[in-house]
Design a protein around this motif. Structure first.
Motif, mmCIF file in Angstrom:
data_model
loop_
_atom_site.group_PDB
_atom_site.id
_atom_site.type_symbol
_atom_site.label_atom_id
_atom_site.label_comp_id
_atom_site.label_asym_id
_atom_site.label_seq_id
_atom_site.Cartn_x
_atom_site.Cartn_y
_atom_site.Cartn_z
ATOM 1 N N PHE A 291 37.964 -4.085 10.428
ATOM 2 C CA PHE A 291 38.776 -4.335 11.604
ATOM 3 C C PHE A 291 39.470 -5.691 11.532
ATOM 4 C CE2 PHE A 291 38.705 -4.892 16.452
ATOM 5 C CZ PHE A 291 39.816 -4.083 16.623
ATOM 6 N N LEU A 292 38.792 -6.670 10.908
ATOM 7 C CA LEU A 292 39.271 -8.052 10.975
ATOM 8 C C LEU A 292 39.361 -8.731 9.610
ATOM 9 C CD1 LEU A 292 37.252 -9.037 14.147
ATOM 10 C CD2 LEU A 292 39.714 -8.809 14.003
ATOM 11 N N SER A 293 39.496 -7.959 8.561
ATOM 12 C CA SER A 293 39.698 -8.536 7.232
ATOM 13 C C SER A 293 40.951 -7.931 6.617
ATOM 14 C CB SER A 293 38.482 -8.253 6.336
ATOM 15 O OG SER A 293 38.330 -6.860 6.126
ATOM 16 N N ASP A 294 41.431 -8.551 5.537
ATOM 17 C CA ASP A 294 42.637 -8.071 4.839
ATOM 18 C C ASP A 294 43.787 -7.882 5.819
ATOM 19 O OD1 ASP A 294 41.233 -7.960 2.395
ATOM 20 O OD2 ASP A 294 40.443 -5.980 2.920
ATOM 21 N N ARG A 295 44.013 -8.892 6.636
ATOM 22 C CA ARG A 295 45.017 -8.763 7.686
ATOM 23 C C ARG A 295 46.112 -9.815 7.598
ATOM 24 N NH1 ARG A 295 43.102 -12.068 12.270
ATOM 25 N NH2 ARG A 295 41.028 -12.885 11.779
ATOM 26 N N ASP A 338 49.347 3.817 11.658
ATOM 27 C CA ASP A 338 48.116 3.209 11.159
ATOM 28 C C ASP A 338 47.410 2.500 12.310
ATOM 29 O OD1 ASP A 338 46.151 1.755 9.899
ATOM 30 O OD2 ASP A 338 47.467 0.812 8.425
ATOM 31 N N VAL A 339 46.442 3.175 12.916
ATOM 32 C CA VAL A 339 45.762 2.628 14.089
ATOM 33 C C VAL A 339 44.974 1.358 13.749
ATOM 34 C CG1 VAL A 339 44.060 3.081 15.893
ATOM 35 C CG2 VAL A 339 45.678 4.865 15.226
ATOM 36 N N PRO A 340 44.134 1.362 12.702
ATOM 37 C CA PRO A 340 43.446 0.111 12.356
ATOM 38 C C PRO A 340 44.416 -1.005 11.997
ATOM 39 C CG PRO A 340 42.402 1.982 11.270
ATOM 40 C CD PRO A 340 43.679 2.484 11.856
ATOM 41 N N GLY A 341 45.520 -0.663 11.322
ATOM 42 C CA GLY A 341 46.514 -1.671 10.966
ATOM 43 C C GLY A 341 47.152 -2.296 12.191
ATOM 44 N N PHE A 342 47.489 -1.457 13.189
ATOM 45 C CA PHE A 342 48.067 -2.003 14.415
ATOM 46 C C PHE A 342 47.061 -2.876 15.142
ATOM 47 C CE2 PHE A 342 48.431 -1.681 19.048
ATOM 48 C CZ PHE A 342 49.606 -2.399 19.211
ATOM 49 N N THR A 343 45.792 -2.495 15.099
ATOM 50 C CA THR A 343 44.762 -3.290 15.752
ATOM 51 C C THR A 343 44.679 -4.678 15.120
ATOM 52 O OG1 THR A 343 43.532 -1.243 16.139
ATOM 53 C CG2 THR A 343 42.354 -3.299 16.458
ATOM 54 N N LYS A 344 44.779 -4.738 13.794
ATOM 55 C CA LYS A 344 44.790 -6.031 13.112
ATOM 56 C C LYS A 344 45.997 -6.855 13.546
ATOM 57 C CE LYS A 344 42.518 -4.324 8.898
ATOM 58 N NZ LYS A 344 42.657 -4.148 7.427
ATOM 59 N N LEU A 345 47.143 -6.203 13.689
ATOM 60 C CA LEU A 345 48.352 -6.896 14.120
ATOM 61 C C LEU A 345 48.172 -7.475 15.522
ATOM 62 C CD1 LEU A 345 51.342 -7.659 13.842
ATOM 63 C CD2 LEU A 345 51.923 -5.348 14.643
ATOM 64 N N LYS A 385 37.131 2.635 22.872
ATOM 65 C CA LYS A 385 35.856 1.993 23.203
ATOM 66 C C LYS A 385 35.566 0.855 22.232
ATOM 67 C CE LYS A 385 30.916 2.926 23.751
ATOM 68 N NZ LYS A 385 29.841 3.953 23.676
ATOM 69 N N LYS A 386 35.775 1.094 20.938
ATOM 70 C CA LYS A 386 35.498 0.068 19.934
ATOM 71 C C LYS A 386 36.447 -1.109 20.061
ATOM 72 C CE LYS A 386 33.574 3.298 16.528
ATOM 73 N NZ LYS A 386 33.747 3.924 15.209
ATOM 74 N N PHE A 387 37.715 -0.814 20.214
ATOM 75 C CA PHE A 387 38.716 -1.870 20.311
ATOM 76 C C PHE A 387 38.440 -2.750 21.531
ATOM 77 C CE2 PHE A 387 43.520 -2.817 20.887
ATOM 78 C CZ PHE A 387 43.357 -4.040 20.256
ATOM 79 N N TYR A 388 38.191 -2.112 22.650
ATOM 80 C CA TYR A 388 37.964 -2.867 23.881
ATOM 81 C C TYR A 388 36.666 -3.663 23.796
ATOM 82 C CZ TYR A 388 37.622 -3.976 28.841
ATOM 83 O OH TYR A 388 37.529 -4.635 30.032
ATOM 84 N N ALA A 389 35.642 -3.104 23.143
ATOM 85 C CA ALA A 389 34.364 -3.818 22.998
ATOM 86 C C ALA A 389 34.550 -5.107 22.218
ATOM 87 C CB ALA A 389 33.341 -2.922 22.307
#
Length: 512
Positions: A291-295, A338-345, A385-389
């Motif tokens: 979630f928070l690496s390679d970003r 890319d949902v995880p990619g957008f989350t990193k952004l 749920k994960k993103f908000y947590a």
């Protein structure tokens, strides 16, 4: 096609619900009685409502019912005005090419018209935020049941164009499935060619925070006054946090003063809350690395994300000193979503603002242009749920409003999912704008891009400047994402993803 007549099988008139008894109920009698109980107009009254003549005697119905049926009716009813709608309708001669007579045809047609035009989500309704464009409607009208059967059945290579009629019907001979029109949803349903991808390499000067996160001296003073904290007190708070870091063997050292001040501001200078957020900030980088690496902005995944999504803060603040953020899809290809990619952004944007932005309250504009059901299914409840947590535990985002615009029916699912995981206080700050004027009542035009009816620069220019500024911090992100907690050195029990109420990596988000 079998013709309709007045005769009804005994299974319906004598044997309904008979169970173990020799005889049952008469459904036709029930239907007649229910019509009377509900006050349904008589057959003669409904004829008039459907534009036919009022019958003053049974003989006036001969053309529609025939002599034999008139004879039967006059033996049951004393007056033509008493004939029940169901009875008269069943006895009518069918209209050419139909199963029912003119009165039932009128009623059925009226019902379908009301269902169609009384439904604001009917796909042909125009003038609403969810309406299809003319091009999209043209594409949708290519669809047919025959094409649907071809696309979803095994070993069917030929079919009649109108699958509701026999292939023996004139003009309905079998054709190859490949000859039937098909929908191009990606090209016409999804993307609107009103936004090009901005090439940030063409921005020929270095972007600074003064270009992309503008705050006047007066606005900065107003923000500082809301905290009622002097420069001396802030310096003491920073010193305290640095000393606290030195006592935490599991946390990284050498914290930037500006970063610490930003965290203090977002936690209203509560030292205990700030320490908890800082601890969790470095902890989540360790326990959810997907979630928070390679970003860093220049790696291939993040470049694709930047080409697919617009996610940019707007340069100017609102009158209430809020920073407004704008989000929209550029490319609508679901494979690029890319949902995880957008989350990193999203996380990167938040962290970069910690360094430069004095504004601490936010409004988010989510423009759902180009969204389809294919995008919606990737945004699962598990993901929200994960993103908000993670956001709630490690970051403090003081949200003043979440604004949705151009919301198609499929995107309402996303909004419902979002509301289900947000705290009630935040969920109450969600706005769904049916038009641009509704947005302007809350967010002033002076800060909005010209594309949204504002007086600021175009969205392409705002996003291009922000992207240039963002990409120039590639080295900072490479260094920053290495700052993680060392759970082997944490006093007490090491942290893991179970502390958030979920297990596993975020790489599985799009598969849940």
């Amino acid at each position: 096609m079998q013709n309709l007549n007045r005769f009804v099988t005994e299974q319906v008139t004598q044997m309904m619900f008979h169970g173990n008894l020799e005889y049952g109920e008469d459904l036709i009698s029930f239907d007649i009685q229910r019509g009377r109980d509900h006050g349904i107009p008589t057959y003669n009254s409904m004829r008039v409502r459907c534009g036919r003549t009022n019958a003053s005697s049974f003989d006036d119905l001969v053309d529609d019912l025939g002599h034999k049926n008139i004879e039967l009716l006059s033996g049951v009813y004393d007056d033509v005005a008493d004939v029940d709608l169901f009875v008269g309708g069943i006895l009518e001669k069918p209209v050419a090419g139909a199963l029912v007579g003119p009165t039932f045809q009128c009623i059925i047609g009226e019902q379908f018209v009301r269902k169609k035009f009384g439904d604001r989500f009917w796909y042909e309704v125009g003038g609403a935020i969810h309406s299809f464009t003319n091009d999209q409607l043209q594409e949708i009208r290519k669809s047919s049941l025959s094409r649907l059967i071809c696309d979803n059945s095994d070993n069917i290579n030929e079919i009649q164009p109108n699958s509701f009629r026999s292939s023996a019907h004139k003009g309905n001979a079998l054709v190859s499935c490949s000859d039937l029109p098909s929908l191009n949803l990606v090209q016409r349903y999804c993307c609107k060619p009103d936004l090009r991808i901005f090439d940030s390499t063409k921005v020929n000067r270095i972007m600074t925070s003064e270009d992309v996160l503008i705050i006047t001296a007066e606005e900065e003073d107003a923000i500082k006054k809301t905290f009622n904290r002097s420069d001396t007190e802030i310096a003491e708070d920073v010193k305290y946090l640095k000393e606290w870091f030195q006592k935490q063997p599991h946390l990284p050292e050498n914290q930037d003063d500006v970063f610490l001040i930003a965290m203090l501001q977002r936690n209203k200078f509560s030292l205990e809350k700030t320490k908890k957020k800082l601890d969790m900030l470095y902890t989540v980088r360790t326990i959810v690395p997907d979630f928070l690496s390679d970003r860093e902005p220049l790696n291939p995944q993040m470049q694709r994300v930047l080409d697919t999504f617009i996610y940019t803060p707007l340069p100017l603040l609102t009158d209430d000193l809020d920073r407004v953020h704008y989000f929209r899809l550029i490319k609508c290809d679901v494979e690029l979503f890319d949902v995880p990619g957008f989350t990193k952004l999203a996380v990167n944007t938040m962290e970069l603002r910690f360094l430069y932005d004095k504004a601490v309250t936010d409004r988010y504009i989510f423009d759902y242009t180009n969204y389809t059901m294919g995008h919606v299914v990737k945004l699962t409840p598990v993901y929200f749920k994960k993103f908000y947590a993670v956001l709630e535990s490690a970051y403090t985002d003081r949200v003043r409003g979440i604004h949705f615009m151009n919301v198609p029916p499929v995107a309402m699912t996303i909004i419902k999912l979002l509301k289900s995981v947000l705290k009630e206080k935040i969920a109450s700050r969600i706005y769904i704008h049916e038009n641009i004027d509704s947005l302007h009542k809350i967010i002033p035009k002076r800060i909005l891009p010209s594309d949204l009816g504002g007086t600021e620069k175009s969205l392409n220019e705002i996003y291009g400047n922000w992207r240039k500024f963002y990409e120039s911090h590639n080295s900072w992100f490479l260094k920053e994402q290495t700052k993680q907690s060392n759970e082997k050195l944490r006093p007490g029990r090491p942290a893991d993803s179970n502390m958030f109420g979920f297990e596993g990596s975020f790489r599985q988000l799009s598969l849940d």
